[in-house]
Design an enzyme around this catalytic site. Sequence first.
Site, PDB file in Angstrom:
ATOM      1  N   CYS A 197       0.868  -1.177   0.000  1.00  0.00           N
ATOM      2  CA  CYS A 197       0.000   0.000   0.000  1.00  0.00           C
ATOM      3  C   CYS A 197       0.902   1.223   0.000  1.00  0.00           C
ATOM      4  O   CYS A 197       2.115   1.105   0.159  1.00  0.00           O
ATOM      5  CB  CYS A 197      -0.854   0.042   1.262  1.00  0.00           C
ATOM      6  SG  CYS A 197      -1.724  -1.487   1.582  1.00  0.00           S
ATOM      7  N   ARG A 216       1.069   1.985  -5.933  1.00  0.00           N
ATOM      8  CA  ARG A 216       1.360   0.945  -4.936  1.00  0.00           C
ATOM      9  C   ARG A 216       0.114   0.139  -4.568  1.00  0.00           C
ATOM     10  O   ARG A 216       0.203  -0.880  -3.864  1.00  0.00           O
ATOM     11  CB  ARG A 216       1.930   1.581  -3.668  1.00  0.00           C
ATOM     12  CG  ARG A 216       3.241   2.282  -3.881  1.00  0.00           C
ATOM     13  CD  ARG A 216       3.740   2.877  -2.596  1.00  0.00           C
ATOM     14  NE  ARG A 216       4.037   1.835  -1.632  1.00  0.00           N
ATOM     15  CZ  ARG A 216       5.185   1.191  -1.539  1.00  0.00           C
ATOM     16  NH1 ARG A 216       6.173   1.492  -2.368  1.00  0.00           N
ATOM     17  NH2 ARG A 216       5.377   0.267  -0.635  1.00  0.00           N
ATOM     18  N   TRP A 265      -3.854  -1.829  -1.236  1.00  0.00           N
ATOM     19  CA  TRP A 265      -3.884  -3.050  -2.047  1.00  0.00           C
ATOM     20  C   TRP A 265      -4.159  -4.161  -1.047  1.00  0.00           C
ATOM     21  O   TRP A 265      -3.312  -4.506  -0.239  1.00  0.00           O
ATOM     22  CB  TRP A 265      -2.535  -3.233  -2.736  1.00  0.00           C
ATOM     23  CG  TRP A 265      -2.498  -4.359  -3.712  1.00  0.00           C
ATOM     24  CD1 TRP A 265      -2.978  -4.376  -4.985  1.00  0.00           C
ATOM     25  CD2 TRP A 265      -1.895  -5.650  -3.504  1.00  0.00           C
ATOM     26  NE1 TRP A 265      -2.730  -5.598  -5.570  1.00  0.00           N
ATOM     27  CE2 TRP A 265      -2.067  -6.390  -4.692  1.00  0.00           C
ATOM     28  CE3 TRP A 265      -1.248  -6.249  -2.436  1.00  0.00           C
ATOM     29  CZ2 TRP A 265      -1.612  -7.694  -4.839  1.00  0.00           C
ATOM     30  CZ3 TRP A 265      -0.791  -7.554  -2.582  1.00  0.00           C
ATOM     31  CH2 TRP A 265      -0.972  -8.262  -3.773  1.00  0.00           C
ATOM     32  N   ASN A 281       1.328  -0.077   5.983  1.00  0.00           N
ATOM     33  CA  ASN A 281       1.675  -0.848   4.789  1.00  0.00           C
ATOM     34  C   ASN A 281       2.432  -2.075   5.263  1.00  0.00           C
ATOM     35  O   ASN A 281       3.478  -1.934   5.911  1.00  0.00           O
ATOM     36  CB  ASN A 281       2.553   0.000   3.869  1.00  0.00           C
ATOM     37  CG  ASN A 281       3.160  -0.810   2.742  1.00  0.00           C
ATOM     38  OD1 ASN A 281       2.559  -1.774   2.275  1.00  0.00           O
ATOM     39  ND2 ASN A 281       4.342  -0.433   2.305  1.00  0.00           N
ATOM     40  N   GLY A 282       1.913  -3.263   4.968  1.00  0.00           N
ATOM     41  CA  GLY A 282       2.571  -4.482   5.421  1.00  0.00           C
ATOM     42  C   GLY A 282       1.541  -5.469   5.925  1.00  0.00           C
ATOM     43  O   GLY A 282       0.350  -5.338   5.630  1.00  0.00           O
ATOM     44  N   GLU A 323       9.454 -11.745 -21.940  1.00  0.00           N
ATOM     45  CA  GLU A 323       9.118 -10.380 -21.537  1.00  0.00           C
ATOM     46  C   GLU A 323       8.003  -9.808 -22.423  1.00  0.00           C
ATOM     47  O   GLU A 323       7.097  -9.131 -21.932  1.00  0.00           O
ATOM     48  CB  GLU A 323      10.383  -9.506 -21.586  1.00  0.00           C
ATOM     49  CG  GLU A 323      10.204  -8.040 -21.242  1.00  0.00           C
ATOM     50  CD  GLU A 323       9.610  -7.769 -19.858  1.00  0.00           C
ATOM     51  OE1 GLU A 323       9.511  -8.689 -19.045  1.00  0.00           O
ATOM     52  OE2 GLU A 323       9.203  -6.624 -19.616  1.00  0.00           O
ATOM     53  N   LYS A 330       4.473  -8.545 -20.881  1.00  0.00           N
ATOM     54  CA  LYS A 330       3.927  -7.187 -21.075  1.00  0.00           C
ATOM     55  C   LYS A 330       2.510  -7.269 -21.615  1.00  0.00           C
ATOM     56  O   LYS A 330       1.619  -6.566 -21.150  1.00  0.00           O
ATOM     57  CB  LYS A 330       4.763  -6.378 -22.077  1.00  0.00           C
ATOM     58  CG  LYS A 330       6.043  -5.746 -21.624  1.00  0.00           C
ATOM     59  CD  LYS A 330       5.955  -4.696 -20.565  1.00  0.00           C
ATOM     60  CE  LYS A 330       6.007  -5.288 -19.189  1.00  0.00           C
ATOM     61  NZ  LYS A 330       7.250  -5.303 -18.490  1.00  0.00           N
ATOM     62  N   GLU A 349      -0.059  -8.737 -18.930  1.00  0.00           N
ATOM     63  CA  GLU A 349      -0.333  -7.987 -17.702  1.00  0.00           C
ATOM     64  C   GLU A 349      -1.153  -6.723 -17.933  1.00  0.00           C
ATOM     65  O   GLU A 349      -1.854  -6.279 -17.033  1.00  0.00           O
ATOM     66  CB  GLU A 349       0.947  -7.688 -16.923  1.00  0.00           C
ATOM     67  CG  GLU A 349       1.881  -6.703 -17.566  1.00  0.00           C
ATOM     68  CD  GLU A 349       3.147  -6.471 -16.734  1.00  0.00           C
ATOM     69  OE1 GLU A 349       3.105  -6.609 -15.516  1.00  0.00           O
ATOM     70  OE2 GLU A 349       4.173  -6.141 -17.346  1.00  0.00           O
ATOM     71  N   HIS A 373       7.329 -29.741 -28.759  1.00  0.00           N
ATOM     72  CA  HIS A 373       7.207 -30.701 -27.642  1.00  0.00           C
ATOM     73  C   HIS A 373       5.895 -30.530 -26.883  1.00  0.00           C
ATOM     74  O   HIS A 373       5.767 -31.002 -25.761  1.00  0.00           O
ATOM     75  CB  HIS A 373       8.403 -30.561 -26.697  1.00  0.00           C
ATOM     76  CG  HIS A 373       9.696 -30.897 -27.368  1.00  0.00           C
ATOM     77  ND1 HIS A 373      10.034 -32.172 -27.744  1.00  0.00           N
ATOM     78  CD2 HIS A 373      10.707 -30.099 -27.783  1.00  0.00           C
ATOM     79  CE1 HIS A 373      11.217 -32.157 -28.347  1.00  0.00           C
ATOM     80  NE2 HIS A 373      11.640 -30.908 -28.383  1.00  0.00           N
ATOM     81  N   LYS A 392       2.827  -2.092  -8.151  1.00  0.00           N
ATOM     82  CA  LYS A 392       4.184  -1.867  -8.632  1.00  0.00           C
ATOM     83  C   LYS A 392       5.236  -2.567  -7.788  1.00  0.00           C
ATOM     84  O   LYS A 392       6.219  -3.080  -8.303  1.00  0.00           O
ATOM     85  CB  LYS A 392       4.434  -0.352  -8.628  1.00  0.00           C
ATOM     86  CG  LYS A 392       5.766   0.066  -9.202  1.00  0.00           C
ATOM     87  CD  LYS A 392       5.714   0.118 -10.690  1.00  0.00           C
ATOM     88  CE  LYS A 392       7.040   0.410 -11.324  1.00  0.00           C
ATOM     89  NZ  LYS A 392       7.104  -0.100 -12.693  1.00  0.00           N
TER      90      LYS A 392
HETATM   91  C1  F6R Z   1       6.229  -6.500 -14.872  1.00  0.00           C
HETATM   92  C2  F6R Z   1       6.774  -6.063 -13.607  1.00  0.00           C
HETATM   93  C3  F6R Z   1       6.999  -7.079 -12.546  1.00  0.00           C
HETATM   94  C4  F6R Z   1       8.277  -6.766 -11.762  1.00  0.00           C
HETATM   95  C5  F6R Z   1       8.421  -7.732 -10.581  1.00  0.00           C
HETATM   96  C6  F6R Z   1       9.713  -7.514  -9.830  1.00  0.00           C
HETATM   97  O1  F6R Z   1       6.075  -5.439 -15.758  1.00  0.00           O
HETATM   98  O2  F6R Z   1       7.000  -4.909 -13.391  1.00  0.00           O
HETATM   99  O3  F6R Z   1       7.048  -8.366 -13.084  1.00  0.00           O
HETATM  100  O4  F6R Z   1       9.369  -6.854 -12.621  1.00  0.00           O
HETATM  101  O5  F6R Z   1       7.347  -7.575  -9.702  1.00  0.00           O
HETATM  102  O6  F6R Z   1       9.788  -6.222  -9.321  1.00  0.00           O
HETATM  103  P1  F6R Z   1      11.159  -5.596  -8.883  1.00  0.00           P
HETATM  104  O7  F6R Z   1      12.019  -5.475 -10.081  1.00  0.00           O
HETATM  105  O8  F6R Z   1      10.803  -4.279  -8.289  1.00  0.00           O
HETATM  106  O9  F6R Z   1      11.766  -6.535  -7.877  1.00  0.00           O
END
Ligand code: F6R
Length: 608
Positions: free
Chosen positions: A2, A27, A75, A101-102, A481, A485, A488, A504, A603
Amino acid sequence: MCGIVGMIGQDLTVKRLIDALKKLEYRGYDSAGVAFCDRNGLNVRKAAGRISVLENSLGDEIESNILQGIAHTRWATHGGPSDFNAHPHTDCTGKIAVVHNGIVENFDRLREQLEMNGHVFKSATDTEVIAHLVEDHYKGDLVAALRHTLVDLEGAYAIGVIHQDQPDVIVAARKGSPLVVGCTNGSGYMASDVTPLLRYLRDVQFIEDGELACIRSGRVEIFRLDGSAVVKSPTKITWSEDSAEKGGYPHFMIKEIFEEPQTLRNAITGRIRKGLPYFRELEPLKETIEKAGSITVLACGTSFHAGLVFQRFLQDYAEIRVDIDVASEFRYKNLVLKEDDIVVAISQSGETADTLEGIRKARRCGAKIVSLTNVVGSTISRESDAVIYINAGPEIGVAATKTYVAQLSVLLLMGAGLAMIRKPGNGEIFQLVNEIEGMPTVFENVLSSADEQCQRLAREYYQFRHFMYMGRGYSYPTALEGALKLKEISYIHATGYQAGELKHGPIALLDRDFPVFAIIPEDGLKSKTLSNIMETRARDARVVAICSVDDREVSKIVNSRIEVPKVSPPLYPLVMSPFLQLFAYYVAVARGYDPDKPRNLAKSVTVE
Ligand code: F6R
């Protein structure tokens, strides 16, 4: 996971608090709330939904002058998103308000005891126990009350507390969740990260685990749990406030993709000397690196994909064995690390719980931790033996974009540096470093064509419900990747595979409704991927290729393509990134979604 913010002092209004909170919306954004003291006492307002819902519900009150306040964007972990479960939470007297937060892991037991002692709970959250515990411990001193409360708490927290009888102070504490504080002449601030504070100050203090901060107008004092004072020098933050705003783009994500040339420049600045990589931060570990029998990389999500590129590069150029794991698996494995083994942890936020626990476990085995992160003062950075910052600036869009290219550029340079240490005299490294140095210009030249090509492609493909991304060698992480992208932010099912693996099993999925995105640059594996494309075409699948410019072989056999400049094979993951990001972005927008705030995601993943 959060965002929390607190402010006290001159000219403070509810609006200021809400504006600051909005900077933390990335967040978490399932509910939000604010608690503030004015001359009439404590007021609490909260609402399920985004911060804008809370803002609208405040009406004229938003302009009111207040003495101090705390706010929260949530969150959900314990208790679903609702008005009741939104923070701040209050005690039985209604005089104390808490944002958190936690996760309070022992909240069940604490709640039971508190209820037996007559406390009445209003929410299903773990956080509310904190408000009631502070109530029990409060004897006129809020710092002491919170200090005593923390003794009872198990789990992770960044907490902000206010009391209507002490409107001249906000008390904050941290264990396991980030917290930053600061002050100017007439004001005091706390927040989960620096973004909301940039408008007001540049010198901040990062609170460590086991510390409390007492924030007043113009003064911040920090204490340990035993009550002793902590003296620490402030950290200067150089990010501009503008860099945290949208700058005229419709979404942060597209703005951040268009920042990539500058991001690359910032990431590699100071890291190349006399044509070779230079990492001052690694000098104390030089001997350990020279002797290392292997390197272990750990990360999550996009950072993990950057790690896969790093792994391949090190194996190719430094001839060192590199193990890689997602941190959520690594942390629960029986580690076979030895004293002085090197572990490279990659985390944009520097706060990802799995990665953090992974490095803690590796450290207990005696390993040396090198972390690569974007956030100065983040927990992972503080628990590492060497920290390499990617200097990408704040990334607000939830999907990693510019930070991925920053990670890749720094990891490639770092890989080149390690290759020079272990195999000096490799002329190819000079050539690669030279190419990396030119990448900001390559990106500048390519972005508008990438934008146009990806818009066109997105119009063609946004209605499909599945996508298979495939690639070999350095293009396998790119396939992963690209698929991540797309899924998500556009909620299209997408999966990344090694191109040779399709036969396979996954090839059984393909038909005219299941397009394949082939990552096929000009490299030694191209002919193999060409064969894989033929195999998928034979199953009626449409094929989109991302290939090097003017590649006739590819263009003859695919349905659509996007073209990237020719570079050396290890640099294709870098140069292809903005294309895959833009494609995902335009597909998400065409499907009517907000790419900055994908559902169910946040994030910074600071819980398990
Ligand atoms: C995808 C994305 C996540 C982060 C993952 C790790 O676009 O942003 O998959 O890469 O949650 O986050 P960090 O790099 O902050 O440890």
